[in-house]
Motif scaffolding. Sequence first.
Motif, short mmCIF file in Angstrom:
data_model
loop_
_atom_site.label_atom_id
_atom_site.label_comp_id
_atom_site.label_asym_id
_atom_site.label_seq_id
_atom_site.Cartn_x
_atom_site.Cartn_y
_atom_site.Cartn_z
N GLY A 33 25.24 -0.88 -41.82
CA GLY A 33 23.91 -0.47 -42.30
C GLY A 33 23.61 0.98 -41.98
N PRO A 34 22.50 1.51 -42.54
CA PRO A 34 22.18 2.93 -42.35
C PRO A 34 21.75 3.23 -40.91
CG PRO A 34 20.40 1.80 -43.49
CD PRO A 34 21.51 0.81 -43.36
N ARG A 35 22.19 4.37 -40.41
CA ARG A 35 21.80 4.81 -39.07
C ARG A 35 20.37 5.36 -39.11
NH1 ARG A 35 24.61 6.98 -34.34
NH2 ARG A 35 26.60 6.45 -35.22
N VAL A 36 20.04 6.05 -40.23
CA VAL A 36 18.70 6.62 -40.38
C VAL A 36 17.86 5.65 -41.19
CG1 VAL A 36 17.38 8.56 -41.28
CG2 VAL A 36 19.68 8.93 -40.32
N LEU A 37 16.74 5.23 -40.64
CA LEU A 37 15.90 4.23 -41.30
C LEU A 37 14.74 4.93 -42.00
CD1 LEU A 37 15.95 1.61 -38.45
CD2 LEU A 37 17.26 1.62 -40.56
N PRO A 38 14.15 4.28 -43.01
CA PRO A 38 13.05 4.91 -43.75
C PRO A 38 11.92 5.31 -42.81
CG PRO A 38 13.61 2.77 -44.68
CD PRO A 38 14.45 2.93 -43.47
N ARG A 39 11.38 6.51 -43.01
CA ARG A 39 10.37 7.03 -42.08
C ARG A 39 9.03 6.30 -42.20
NH1 ARG A 39 8.71 12.02 -42.86
NH2 ARG A 39 9.87 12.33 -44.77
N LEU A 40 8.77 5.72 -43.37
CA LEU A 40 7.47 5.11 -43.56
C LEU A 40 7.41 3.63 -43.19
CD1 LEU A 40 5.92 6.72 -46.73
CD2 LEU A 40 5.13 6.84 -44.38
N ALA A 41 8.43 3.16 -42.50
CA ALA A 41 8.38 1.76 -42.06
C ALA A 41 7.11 1.57 -41.22
CB ALA A 41 9.61 1.44 -41.24
N PRO A 42 6.38 0.50 -41.43
CA PRO A 42 5.10 0.32 -40.72
C PRO A 42 5.29 0.01 -39.23
CG PRO A 42 5.59 -1.56 -42.09
CD PRO A 42 6.63 -0.56 -42.40
N LEU A 43 6.50 -0.24 -38.79
CA LEU A 43 6.77 -0.38 -37.37
C LEU A 43 7.58 0.83 -36.93
CD1 LEU A 43 7.93 -4.08 -37.29
CD2 LEU A 43 5.69 -3.18 -36.72
N ASP A 44 7.47 1.17 -35.65
CA ASP A 44 8.20 2.35 -35.21
C ASP A 44 9.65 1.97 -34.89
OD1 ASP A 44 9.05 4.74 -34.44
OD2 ASP A 44 7.91 4.84 -32.58
N LEU A 45 10.43 1.84 -35.96
CA LEU A 45 11.82 1.43 -35.78
C LEU A 45 12.66 2.57 -35.22
CD1 LEU A 45 12.28 -0.60 -39.04
CD2 LEU A 45 11.98 -1.46 -36.74
N ASP A 46 12.10 3.76 -35.24
CA ASP A 46 12.85 4.90 -34.71
C ASP A 46 12.48 5.19 -33.26
OD1 ASP A 46 14.74 5.64 -36.52
OD2 ASP A 46 13.23 6.54 -37.82
N ASP A 47 11.78 4.29 -32.62
CA ASP A 47 11.52 4.39 -31.19
C ASP A 47 12.83 4.80 -30.51
OD1 ASP A 47 11.92 3.13 -28.51
OD2 ASP A 47 9.77 2.76 -28.74
N THR A 48 12.82 5.94 -29.86
CA THR A 48 14.08 6.54 -29.41
C THR A 48 14.83 5.64 -28.44
OG1 THR A 48 12.96 8.63 -29.61
CG2 THR A 48 15.07 8.67 -28.50
N ARG A 49 14.09 5.02 -27.52
CA ARG A 49 14.77 4.19 -26.53
C ARG A 49 15.53 3.04 -27.22
NH1 ARG A 49 13.97 -0.46 -24.39
NH2 ARG A 49 11.97 -0.73 -25.43
N ILE A 50 14.85 2.41 -28.17
CA ILE A 50 15.48 1.29 -28.87
C ILE A 50 16.66 1.79 -29.70
CG2 ILE A 50 15.14 -0.40 -30.73
CD1 ILE A 50 12.35 -0.86 -29.67
N ALA A 51 16.45 2.89 -30.42
CA ALA A 51 17.52 3.41 -31.27
C ALA A 51 18.77 3.71 -30.44
CB ALA A 51 17.04 4.66 -32.00
N VAL A 52 18.57 4.36 -29.28
CA VAL A 52 19.72 4.71 -28.44
C VAL A 52 20.39 3.45 -27.92
CG1 VAL A 52 20.35 5.77 -26.22
CG2 VAL A 52 18.84 6.99 -27.81
N GLU A 53 19.57 2.49 -27.49
CA GLU A 53 20.15 1.27 -26.94
C GLU A 53 20.96 0.51 -28.00
OE1 GLU A 53 18.91 -2.88 -24.75
OE2 GLU A 53 17.34 -1.44 -25.18
#
Length: 433
Positions: free
Chosen positions: A257-277
Amino acid sequence: MSLDAGGEPVVVAAARAVHLRGGPDAHVWARCAGGLEREAATELAALGWRPPPTTTPRPPDQPGGTTAGLEWERGAVYGTVDLATLRMTLRAARTVTRVVLLLGTAEVDEVTEIREAVRSLDWDRLPYATFGVRPERHGEHGFRSPDIGREAGAGIIDAFRERTGQRLPVDLDDPTVEIRAELHDRRLRVGYDLAGRSLHRRTWIRAHHHASLKPTVAAGLVALARWRVDERLLDPLAGGGTIPIEAALAALRRPVGPRVLPRLAPLDLDDTRIAVEVEERLEAARVSVDTGARPLDIRGVEKYGRHVADAQRNLAAADLAGVVRIAGGDATTLDDIEAVDCAIANPPYGMRVASPKVIDPLYRGTIARLAERFTDAGRAVWLTPVHHLVRAAGREAGLEAVAARRVGLGTMDAVAFVLAPPGRVSTFVEVAD
Ligand SMILES: C[S@@+](CC[C@H](N)C(=O)[O-])C[C@H]1O[C@@H](n2cnc3c(N)ncnc32)[C@H](O)[C@@H]1O
């Protein structure tokens, strides 16, 4: 790290290797090919999906069920996830095309009820941006899917105007925000599409075969076949290599799947801690191709040189050159193939290219050659809309259809047969549908 799936089918083993938890819960559903919901649910449960909050009453004649604790209906699997599992799903799930954040449900009898039902949902997180509604309908209704899209779109525009005084712009071709409105019998579900675009679009696709299978369907067939990494896998009609490539990527636990997620997702899926983990867990779960003791044995045979060349380009893009072998050859002779544990085939259907006169001997010849090469575990998954030919070809080769699933391929339905010698592998398929 060695190739050891612990006896589990490979797609599930790959998913389990990257399971993780954390963050607040969200209610979601995933879309997959109709007919492969059990495989998708098993993969999603292994990725950490938990059951949805309520059980949906389903009319007995509607297809659906519960697998690995997750409810499913045709083309959809429902569950509860935390943010990390959600991000992991978008990165690592192989069998699903969409992941949708549930905004609300409603019971609907008439199409005119949809506008008000949708208007009354919580649209507070909807930004001012172009939006489009993707409707879907399953069951008997006196209206069509576009009617659902139109009514739901009107409800969203009403809600946004009430909140902001502005009219939200519609863009059905390339909207910034995609809303899904899906009606299964009377139950309407509305939600934000978190994937932004279909997850079947893999980065390894460099050469498009004219009759290619969606990689998400290929991954579902690998799971349906219960392929394990220590088994010899063959696609006798390999085309651009989708099935062998998806099997190998699952065995090596590489994210698709894509590493970069859509920016307008209504949840903060790009939360850095989660993304790194998530990235760390994915990296740790990867299996090296250089496993020594048990190299993968995944092969493909394809008649036409140009398709073999395309498959090689796809293999190189997937970094699988030298891992998966796809070579020129004839499926009705299988000259260079000695033993087969598991075959998965997406043959020509006799519609666009090959004529019906050609596919009858192709099906009979290929299924007979596979049966001759089957080991004790031997079985084949054969996907085609031309079902009447398959049972006959199987019988002639001494095989029976131990399972058959109606699989949705976009505009048409096909059947995925699991063919095996009578009585031999009935334990690995749960039911004959
Ligand atoms: C539906 S396509 C497979 C597409 C493939 N699953 C993909 O996603 O790229 C079927 C393939 O079977 C090949 N084929 C037809 N007859 C064959 C034969 N006798 N031996 C080997 N391949 C054959 C066709 O050239 C075609 O590429």
